[in-house]
Design an enzyme around this catalytic site. Structure first.
Site, short mmCIF file in Angstrom:
data_model
loop_
_atom_site.label_atom_id
_atom_site.label_comp_id
_atom_site.label_asym_id
_atom_site.label_seq_id
_atom_site.Cartn_x
_atom_site.Cartn_y
_atom_site.Cartn_z
CE LYS A 109 36.44 39.22 -33.42
NZ LYS A 109 35.25 39.25 -32.52
CE LYS A 125 34.21 41.82 -39.76
NZ LYS A 125 33.71 40.65 -39.35
CE LYS A 140 29.12 44.65 -32.90
NZ LYS A 140 28.80 43.45 -32.30
P1 TYM Z 1 28.50 40.37 -34.46
O1 TYM Z 1 28.16 41.09 -33.19
O2 TYM Z 1 30.02 40.66 -34.97
O3 TYM Z 1 27.57 41.01 -35.65
C1 TYM Z 1 26.22 40.85 -35.55
C2 TYM Z 1 25.54 40.64 -36.91
O4 TYM Z 1 26.04 41.68 -37.82
C3 TYM Z 1 26.56 41.17 -38.98
N1 TYM Z 1 27.62 42.17 -39.28
C4 TYM Z 1 27.72 42.86 -40.66
N2 TYM Z 1 27.06 42.46 -41.91
C5 TYM Z 1 27.15 43.07 -42.98
N3 TYM Z 1 28.51 43.92 -43.05
C6 TYM Z 1 29.18 44.09 -41.94
N4 TYM Z 1 30.05 45.09 -42.12
C7 TYM Z 1 28.99 43.35 -40.76
N5 TYM Z 1 29.30 43.30 -39.54
C8 TYM Z 1 28.52 42.71 -38.66
C9 TYM Z 1 27.14 39.79 -38.61
O5 TYM Z 1 27.31 38.87 -39.85
C10 TYM Z 1 26.10 39.49 -37.61
O6 TYM Z 1 25.18 38.74 -38.25
N6 TYM Z 1 29.34 35.57 -33.54
C11 TYM Z 1 28.36 36.52 -33.88
C12 TYM Z 1 27.22 36.51 -32.82
C13 TYM Z 1 26.55 35.34 -32.74
C14 TYM Z 1 25.69 34.45 -33.50
C15 TYM Z 1 25.46 33.30 -32.70
C16 TYM Z 1 25.24 34.95 -34.63
C17 TYM Z 1 27.11 34.44 -31.62
N7 TYM Z 1 26.33 33.35 -31.52
C18 TYM Z 1 24.51 32.58 -33.28
C19 TYM Z 1 24.18 34.00 -35.16
C20 TYM Z 1 23.96 32.86 -34.59
C21 TYM Z 1 28.91 37.74 -33.94
O7 TYM Z 1 30.05 38.08 -33.37
O8 TYM Z 1 28.38 38.88 -34.81
#
Ligand code: TYM
Length: 332
Positions: free
Chosen positions: A110, A195, A198
């Protein structure tokens, strides 16, 4: 047993989020105590427009409810309404090591070439993520593959804190990631080696929950593939990242093994497979997107749902936060 997970309220909920995490969230709410949150505090680690963050937080809450999250079963809230997340993060920054954070691949991705210009929040982000789960003594954290490294860090922080300050007791539970085998990493429709995300500048790379049927069909038709017909066995997908991704998505929505999908589509070209894939995605997303449209402008209902969840989360987080202050010798 307690489930905790979060999603950033930046942009749309896409098919990767849905198959990687949200579908599991909805399943787990019937089986265990679950807390799900909008990681709005994480969202300020990147440049953002405040009014958009507010709107996106509401929209993401509406999207989760539309996917089937039920606030009578699971606790849904946004981090900013539960100050304990930010407080525990600070307490954990004394335990987290620079070397551990330096290894986080997401910061490298990032921040790109502009590391000096990245925010401090982007660097310390994984410590806030550790606080998010440790605060509730989470045992299970349903996430996609890309969050595995952050969860390992949370375990390392918990372990070191317990050892250094626990006085023989465990202040924090070590959380276990729950990563779906088949859909851990859904790839971009334009590039089988990246992957679905967003933050990809091309909207053609992902299917959003809010895309209408024509948009979904057109994105899938234009998805990158190769000229070969589909193989009859899963082994035949090796080295064909784009084909593997599309077949994996089909199998996930059909709730079947990839081998079963291939036993039907093996030998056929993408001209036949892509419309079938579009149909199954559209069928699955249709009720979700109808419900999303009904909910998204109902600020009152969404506000009430988040306030109810936040009150419960504040209550559940209090004992662990108190124990962490005490363990560190901080007078309160
Ligand atoms: P975020 O917002 O990027 O994504 C949310 C969830 O979606 C999953 N994900 C995917 N799974 C499979 N294929 C993909 N292409 C894909 N893109 C996203 C992510 O693995 C996630 O589970 N840092 C985290 C948010 C967060 C969090 C936490 C998660 C903050 N605190 C505590 C778990 C526990 C994030 O940015 O996810």
């Amino acid at each position: 047993m307690r489930v905790v997970s979060g999603i950033q309220p930046t942009g749309n909920l896409h098919l990767g989020n849905y198959l990687g995490a949200i579908r599991n969230w909805v399943k787990m709410q019937d089986e265990m105590e679950c807390l799900y949150f909008l990681a709005d505090l994480h969202a300020i680690s990147m440049p953002h427009v405040p009014s958009e963050l507010t709107a996106n937080t509401r929209e993401m809450a509406a999207a989760l409810l539309a996917c089937g999250l039920d606030t009578d079963k699971a606790i849904l809230f946004n981090q900013a309404q539960v100050p304990a997340h930010a407080e525990l993060q600070w307490l954990l920054t004394g335990t987290a090591r620079m070397g551990w954070l330096n290894r986080m691949t997401q910061f490298k991705d990032k921040s790109g070439k502009n590391r000096e210009g990245a925010s401090i929040a982007l660097f310390t982000y994984p410590v806030l993520q550790a606080a998010d789960v440790l605060l509730y003594q989470a045992t299970h954290v349903p996430v996609g593959e890309d969050q595995k490294q952050h969860l390992e860090l949370a375990r390392d922080i918990a372990q070191k804190f317990n050892t250094d300050f626990g006085n023989g007791k465990d202040i924090f539970t070590l959380p276990n990631p729950i990563i779906p085998k088949a859909t851990a990493r859904i790839m971009s429709l334009r590039d089988g080696s990246a992957k679905m995300s967003k933050s990809d500048p091309s909207d053609m790379s992902r299917i959003n929950l809010t895309d209408d049927a024509d948009t979904i069909l057109s994105k899938i038709k234009k998805a990158k593939t190769d000229p070969e017909p589909l193989p009859s066995e899963p082994d035949g997908l090796e080295g064909r990242a784009e084909a593997k991704n599309l077949v994996g998505i089909y199998a996930a929505f059909a709730d079947e093994a990839v081998a079963d999908t291939l036993s039907r589509f093996g030998g056929q070209g993408f001209g036949t497979f892509k419309p079938a894939l579009a149909e199954i995605v559209v069928e699955h997303f249709r009720p979700i997107s109808t419900r999303f449209s009904e909910l998204k402008d109902d600020h009152e209902q969404i506000g009430a749902a988040l306030a109810k969840g936040a009150a419960k989360a504040r209550e559940l987080s209090a004992p662990t936060l108190k124990a962490a202050y005490a363990a560190l010798g901080l007078l309160r």
